[in-house]
Design a protein around this motif. Structure first.
Motif, PDB file in Angstrom:
ATOM      1  N   PRO A   1      -5.591   4.251  -4.821  1.00 23.46           N
ATOM      2  CA  PRO A   1      -5.089   3.374  -6.004  1.00 23.46           C
ATOM      3  C   PRO A   1      -3.516   2.509  -4.621  1.00 23.46           C
ATOM      4  CG  PRO A   1      -5.986   5.339  -5.959  1.00 23.46           C
ATOM      5  CD  PRO A   1      -6.563   5.398  -5.289  1.00 23.46           C
ATOM      6  N   PRO A   2      -2.949   2.317  -5.202  1.00 26.51           N
ATOM      7  CA  PRO A   2      -1.768   1.790  -4.370  1.00 26.51           C
ATOM      8  C   PRO A   2      -1.031   2.707  -3.773  1.00 26.51           C
ATOM      9  CG  PRO A   2      -1.784   0.657  -6.131  1.00 26.51           C
ATOM     10  CD  PRO A   2      -2.674   1.489  -6.708  1.00 26.51           C
ATOM     11  N   SER A   3      -0.291   2.729  -2.536  1.00 26.64           N
ATOM     12  CA  SER A   3       0.371   3.973  -1.320  1.00 26.64           C
ATOM     13  C   SER A   3       1.084   3.080  -0.651  1.00 26.64           C
ATOM     14  CB  SER A   3      -0.962   4.766  -0.510  1.00 26.64           C
ATOM     15  OG  SER A   3      -1.474   4.031   0.553  1.00 26.64           O
ATOM     16  N   ASP A   4       1.252   4.098   0.142  1.00 21.96           N
ATOM     17  CA  ASP A   4       2.875   4.726   0.923  1.00 21.96           C
ATOM     18  C   ASP A   4       2.399   3.243   2.009  1.00 21.96           C
ATOM     19  OD1 ASP A   4       4.342   5.521  -0.782  1.00 21.96           O
ATOM     20  OD2 ASP A   4       4.946   6.923   0.574  1.00 21.96           O
TER      21      ASP A   4
ATOM     22  N   LEU B   1       3.912  -2.334  -6.331  1.00 27.28           N
ATOM     23  CA  LEU B   1       2.623  -1.918  -6.721  1.00 27.28           C
ATOM     24  C   LEU B   1       1.759  -1.314  -7.726  1.00 27.28           C
ATOM     25  CD1 LEU B   1       2.860  -1.094  -2.078  1.00 27.28           C
ATOM     26  CD2 LEU B   1       1.155  -3.632  -3.712  1.00 27.28           C
ATOM     27  N   ASP B   2       2.740  -0.525  -8.118  1.00 31.52           N
ATOM     28  CA  ASP B   2       1.931   0.778  -9.307  1.00 31.52           C
ATOM     29  C   ASP B   2       1.404  -0.589 -10.211  1.00 31.52           C
ATOM     30  OD1 ASP B   2       1.345   2.562  -7.627  1.00 31.52           O
ATOM     31  OD2 ASP B   2       3.795   3.860  -8.144  1.00 31.52           O
ATOM     32  N   GLU B   3       2.731  -1.540 -10.462  1.00 29.56           N
ATOM     33  CA  GLU B   3       2.132  -2.160 -11.716  1.00 29.56           C
ATOM     34  C   GLU B   3       1.706  -3.102 -11.248  1.00 29.56           C
ATOM     35  OE1 GLU B   3       5.946  -3.207 -12.419  1.00 29.56           O
ATOM     36  OE2 GLU B   3       7.040  -1.170 -12.999  1.00 29.56           O
TER      37      GLU B   3
ATOM     38  N   GLY C   1      -1.561  -3.493  -9.630  1.00 32.17           N
ATOM     39  CA  GLY C   1      -2.828  -3.319  -8.858  1.00 32.17           C
ATOM     40  C   GLY C   1      -3.479  -2.868 -10.016  1.00 32.17           C
TER      41      GLY C   1
ATOM     42  N   ARG D   1       7.539  -0.493  -3.581  1.00 32.62           N
ATOM     43  CA  ARG D   1       5.815   0.384  -3.851  1.00 32.62           C
ATOM     44  C   ARG D   1       5.893   0.229  -5.249  1.00 32.62           C
ATOM     45  NH1 ARG D   1       2.364   3.468  -5.006  1.00 32.62           N
ATOM     46  NH2 ARG D   1       2.290   4.726  -4.319  1.00 32.62           N
ATOM     47  N   ALA D   2       7.139   0.729  -6.195  1.00 31.25           N
ATOM     48  CA  ALA D   2       6.985   0.243  -8.206  1.00 31.25           C
ATOM     49  C   ALA D   2       6.073  -0.353  -8.147  1.00 31.25           C
ATOM     50  CB  ALA D   2       8.278   0.883  -8.378  1.00 31.25           C
TER      51      ALA D   2
END
Length: 245
Positions: free
Chosen positions: A68-71, A96-98, A100, A93-94
């Protein structure tokens, strides 16, 4: 030294780029150093050190992120585009979650094919919805404003053979070459890769062999196109060629 045909890249300029010039530019990008005056607690008086002139070691040579997306994705993107402030970090970072799941859908659609192996219809609005081009455009909509380049860099690093690395400098160079029916700027990259398949194939093989022989990592032809375009658009091509030679 192996040779190949010149590269006809309208996004770079009106004249073909000689193959040996392209190779020297790539090697200069990867291996070039610049002098930096550095002070540290151990050397408070300061001394000259030589640091990488471009982003190859800070970005391309970083191990790929899996899962999953990470730092780590954001850290890698910072290696290419610079440090983010706390608000910018949180925004990337947010995003990337969207983005991904959208990037995952692009990979499913590509079905194991590299970007340059896709048929032209995948980058045309005439065959939407569901195409790779439509997916890339959807990813771009999640770019957090002025930090969009960091998002794209992180996604490219995960899939260097599929997600084009379109940034601020290259975006301005590609935009005038968009044609009716193109799904986005990525269609211009795709068209130039197809038109120069032989030259990029040779460049990919030779450059990757030279880089890995000295402990580096290979570069896909998608990344090679981006490097040549970025160097040209940023007026760095002559400098990189000189370093490479």
């Amino acid at each position: 030294m192996a040779a190949g045909p010149p590269l006809s890249l309208p996004s770079v300029g009106p004249d073909p780029v000689p193959w040996d010039t392209a190779l020297a530019a790539v090697l200069g990008y990867a291996r070039g150093r610049r002098a930096l005056w550095f002070r540290s607690p151990g050397h408070p008086e300061g001394r000259w050190v030589r640091v990488p002139a471009f982003g190859y070691e800070r970005f391309d040579c970083r191990p790929p992120v899996v899962g999953p997306p990470s730092d780590d994705d954001v850290l890698i993107a910072e290696g290419l585009h610079g440090r983010l402030d706390p608000a910018g970090w949180a925004a990337v970072r947010a995003a990337l979650d969207e983005a991904g799941p959208l990037a995952g859908a692009i990979a499913v659609r590509a079905d194991g094919r590299a970007f340059w192996e896709l048929p032209p219809g995948e980058l045309s609005v005439l065959e939407e919805p569901g195409t790779v081009g439509a997916g890339l455009r959807a990813v771009g909509r999640h770019g957090p404003g002025r930090h969009r380049d960091h998002l794209v860099a992180a996604l490219h690093h995960r899939r260097p053979d599929l997600v084009p690395l379109v940034g601020g400098t290259t975006r301005r160079s590609l935009l005038p070459h968009v044609e009716e029916g193109d799904s986005g700027l990525e269609a211009v990259v795709h068209r130039e890769l197809l038109a120069n398949a032989e030259a990029f194939g040779a460049l990919e093989t030779v450059a990757s062999g030279l880089l890995t022989a000295t402990g580096g990592v290979p570069l896909t032809r998608l990344r090679l196109h981006d490097v040549l375009l970025w160097l040209s658009g940023g007026l760095r091509l002559a400098h990189a060629v000189a370093l490479g030679r």
